[in-house]
Write a protein that holds these residues in place. Sequence first.
Motif, PDB file in Angstrom:
ATOM      1  N   GLU A 168      59.399  14.474  34.515  1.00 16.61           N
ATOM      2  CA  GLU A 168      59.283  15.295  33.572  1.00 16.61           C
ATOM      3  C   GLU A 168      58.492  14.888  32.230  1.00 16.61           C
ATOM      4  O   GLU A 168      57.782  15.699  31.701  1.00 16.61           O
ATOM      5  CB  GLU A 168      60.950  15.728  33.250  1.00 16.61           C
ATOM      6  CG  GLU A 168      61.489  16.451  34.440  1.00 16.61           C
ATOM      7  CD  GLU A 168      62.990  16.365  34.293  1.00 16.61           C
ATOM      8  OE1 GLU A 168      63.612  16.805  35.047  1.00 16.61           O
ATOM      9  OE2 GLU A 168      63.599  16.014  32.953  1.00 16.61           O
ATOM     10  N   ASP A 189      59.666  22.546  31.636  1.00 20.69           N
ATOM     11  CA  ASP A 189      61.281  22.513  32.002  1.00 20.69           C
ATOM     12  C   ASP A 189      61.531  20.939  32.037  1.00 20.69           C
ATOM     13  O   ASP A 189      60.816  20.190  32.962  1.00 20.69           O
ATOM     14  CB  ASP A 189      61.649  23.237  33.251  1.00 20.69           C
ATOM     15  CG  ASP A 189      61.490  24.763  33.020  1.00 20.69           C
ATOM     16  OD1 ASP A 189      61.562  25.138  31.853  1.00 20.69           O
ATOM     17  OD2 ASP A 189      61.083  25.445  34.028  1.00 20.69           O
ATOM     18  N   PRO A 206      64.905  19.398  33.074  1.00 15.25           N
ATOM     19  CA  PRO A 206      66.329  19.565  33.367  1.00 15.25           C
ATOM     20  C   PRO A 206      67.208  18.138  33.303  1.00 15.25           C
ATOM     21  O   PRO A 206      68.219  17.730  32.738  1.00 15.25           O
ATOM     22  CB  PRO A 206      66.614  20.249  34.491  1.00 15.25           C
ATOM     23  CG  PRO A 206      65.154  20.174  35.325  1.00 15.25           C
ATOM     24  CD  PRO A 206      64.206  20.022  34.301  1.00 15.25           C
TER      25      PRO A 206
END
Length: 334
Positions: A242, A303, A305
């Motif tokens: 990420e 994104d 998460p």
Amino acid sequence: MKICIFGAGAVGGHIAVRSSLGGADTSIIARGETLKAIRDHGIVVQAPEQELRATFSASDDPAALGVQDAVIVTVKAPALGDVAKTIGPLLGPETVVLFAMNGIPWWYFYKAGGPFDGRKLTTIDPEGQLWDRIGPDRALGGVVFSACSVVEPGVVRLAGAKNRLTIGEPGGADTARARRIAEVLTRGGLQTDVTETIRNTVWSKLLNNVASGIVATLTQSTVDVIAAEPPCERAMRDMLAETIAVAKAHGCDPGTEIDSVIGFMKALSHKPSILQDLEAGRLMEIESTYGIILRLAEMVQVDTPMLDLMVTLARLRAETAGLLGDVPNRIAQS
């Protein structure tokens, strides 16, 4: 060359000794027991291959040290407001200020180009004092790759023999002022390179921080112990993926493979600095090191998460301990 180290923790103490050994007229801004120790016996760096020592002029008052050729700021993010308010007497017309700190720096979008060029990150400069009192034109970026800790005031221990510093101009130029600092520190035994892509290096170091610091804060374990647990390794890999996605969406390439980071973590029997802060009762850099990634992700609609979860848990851990030392991330236009 006159160099003042602003902050004498593990990184600052190490750099100060290297600066002195490299031939610079080196002074230190410190306080409390650390200041007393430096005045009494200087700083000792316990390196794997040898013990290094140097003595310094040291004060808690920048006015006592006067104008410098360069100031190297090594404090944690919660102390940057105090740096901005007090650094003035160290600055002459040509003084450069090198910020050798973890996380996304306050000057990040200065001369960055692209759609966010010139934006101010108020995460660690909430009142714009660094921007206004020091100015991004003076700033050099600095990324430290060194696992080190304070054993006692004035004594720094290095976990490994490989330690380096990478510095660079926000605008990407290869300048004489950056080269002068690099030459001094390299001469003193700290390999210091000048890069034209300092933001890539910022993200590269941030991968290490992401992989190690968040889970260490939650477990209070050394990094190798954490990485040896398969579920923890999977969480590390997700957070790294990420973070790399956010970096690339902002036009940067950390240049580091996830497998390489994980391999390094599995061999690192060390408590990250943010865990050292937790255990010592010092304010922690949760927002300025980790939360800022979430805000930058929002800017480019990436994104995150796993990072959302883990940063929230780390924030709650710091808040429960009364050590949430920095402010929630906010991004403002200049």
